[in-house]
Design an enzyme around this catalytic site. Structure first.
Site, PDB file in Angstrom:
ATOM      1  CG  ASN A 260      26.150 -11.887  29.707  1.00 44.14           C
ATOM      2  OD1 ASN A 260      25.501 -12.946  28.240  1.00 44.14           O
ATOM      3  ND2 ASN A 260      26.462 -12.667  30.812  1.00 44.14           N
TER       4      ASN A 260
ATOM      5  CG  ASP B  63      25.672 -24.119  25.229  1.00 47.25           C
ATOM      6  OD1 ASP B  63      24.634 -24.510  24.317  1.00 47.25           O
ATOM      7  OD2 ASP B  63      26.237 -22.532  25.299  1.00 47.25           O
TER       8      ASP B  63
ATOM      9  CG  HIS C 187      26.287 -16.062  26.929  1.00 45.33           C
ATOM     10  ND1 HIS C 187      25.552 -15.948  28.639  1.00 45.33           N
ATOM     11  CD2 HIS C 187      24.794 -16.309  25.862  1.00 45.33           C
ATOM     12  CE1 HIS C 187      24.167 -16.602  28.355  1.00 45.33           C
ATOM     13  NE2 HIS C 187      23.618 -17.076  27.395  1.00 45.33           N
TER      14      HIS C 187
ATOM     15  CD  GLU D  12      28.044 -16.014  30.885  1.00 43.81           C
ATOM     16  OE1 GLU D  12      27.438 -15.007  29.935  1.00 43.81           O
ATOM     17  OE2 GLU D  12      27.769 -16.658  31.013  1.00 43.81           O
TER      18      GLU D  12
HETATM   19  C1  GLP Z   1      21.698 -19.435  27.200  1.00 45.39           C
HETATM   20  C2  GLP Z   1      22.286 -19.924  26.134  1.00 45.39           C
HETATM   21  C3  GLP Z   1      22.469 -20.089  24.452  1.00 45.39           C
HETATM   22  C4  GLP Z   1      21.301 -19.049  24.462  1.00 45.39           C
HETATM   23  C5  GLP Z   1      21.135 -17.701  25.451  1.00 45.39           C
HETATM   24  C6  GLP Z   1      19.868 -16.822  25.270  1.00 45.39           C
HETATM   25  O1  GLP Z   1      22.292 -19.339  28.059  1.00 45.39           O
HETATM   26  N1  GLP Z   1      23.700 -21.323  26.587  1.00 45.39           N
HETATM   27  O2  GLP Z   1      22.781 -20.822  23.188  1.00 45.39           O
HETATM   28  O3  GLP Z   1      21.034 -18.315  23.019  1.00 45.39           O
HETATM   29  O4  GLP Z   1      20.916 -18.461  27.123  1.00 45.39           O
HETATM   30  O5  GLP Z   1      18.856 -17.909  25.564  1.00 45.39           O
HETATM   31  P1  GLP Z   1      16.980 -17.048  25.434  1.00 45.39           P
HETATM   32  O6  GLP Z   1      17.177 -18.130  24.323  1.00 45.39           O
HETATM   33  O7  GLP Z   1      16.777 -18.229  26.315  1.00 45.39           O
HETATM   34  O8  GLP Z   1      16.804 -15.916  25.694  1.00 45.39           O
END
Ligand code: GLP
Length: 244
Positions: A137, A68, A139, A144
């Site tokens: 959440n 993404d 995702h 989402e």
């Molecule tokens: C972000 C990314 C995800 C990631 C998630 C968790 O928004 N788009 O790909 O897995 O949030 O992030 P973190 O690893 O910092 O908890």
């Protein structure tokens, strides 16, 4: 089938994940790796950089597609995922930058950009190993919680909880982009193998929901249970709420 591997802590999770990614590259030198951003994969990337430095790992033929990118952030913006990937991995290993791909957050024509990125993934023959983190959440990528699973690359409006969670990396919440381009559930589920990683107590409730709850687009990661080769590597804290 979802296989759960328990790690002692963040460092152990990172090394185990790096081992699997490294094995993939050793077995197929021109592997297509689906890569993730966020705090969780940083330790795995550091480990891969270290092994590459030692000469144990060769990225020269590896190809990558990222999950993404924020809409509206130019590549040089410190919070763009393009910048993150260069800083944490691409500039530190012997990868050919022309083999690395992310959605182009500066393309305002969403329809065109989504089609372009989907075609990039298809033209590479799909993803051999997809690395995923998980949002609080549920995702994955930026898929989402929603009423339906979105199939292919699409533009998504970020939820308030994601904007809130990601604001820790920006100067203020107002600076967090409100939309992103993300691979859909279709591209993710088409990957031959999936590796999802999670660390820390904050992720324990969503890991429990993902594993023990129903498959629902309200918890996008729950769909992973329908994939035939998915491994969750999570530390004790992230697994602490599981019933067994
Ligand atoms: C972000 C990314 C995800 C990631 C998630 C968790 O928004 N788009 O790909 O897995 O949030 O992030 P973190 O690893 O910092 O908890």
């Amino acid at each position: 089938m979802l296989k759960v591997v328990e790690a002692r802590d963040y460092k152990d999770m990172s090394r185990k994940a790096a081992n699997i990614i490294s094995a993939q590259i050793i077995l197929k030198e021109d592997s297509v790796l689906g890569l993730a951003t966020g705090s969780t994969p940083i330790g795995a990337y550091e480990t891969l950089v270290h092994w590459c430095d030692k000469g144990d790992l060769d990225f020269s033929k590896v190809r990558t597609v990222n999950l993404d990118e924020y809409v509206g952030l130019p590549a040089f913006h410190e919070q763009s995922y393009y910048y993150f990937m260069r800083k944490n991995l691409f500039e530190k290993v012997n990868i050919d930058l022309s083999n690395t791909h992310l959605p182009d957050g500066t393309n305002e024509n969403a329809e065109q950009e989504c089609k372009r990125y989907h075609d990039v993934i298809e033209s590479m023959g799909g993803i051999d190993l997809q690395l995923l983190g998980i949002g609080n959440n549920g995702h994955i990528g930026f898929n989402e919680p929603a009423d339906t699973f979105a199939n292919w690359v699409h533009k998504v409006e970020l939820t308030d909880s994601t904007i809130e969670a990601n604001s820790r990396l920006f100067n203020s919440k107002e600076e967090v982009p409100t939309s992103a381009y993300t691979m859909g559930i279709g591209e993710i589920m088409s990957a031959k193998k999936i590796l999802i990683i999670a660390s820390g107590k904050a992720k324990a409730p969503i890991i429990k929901e993902m594993i023990e709850g129903p498959v629902t687009p309200q918890v996008p990661a729950s769909i992973l249970k329908f994939h035939n080769d998915v491994t969750l590597i999570a530390d004790k804290d992230a697994l602490s709420l599981l019933s067994k």
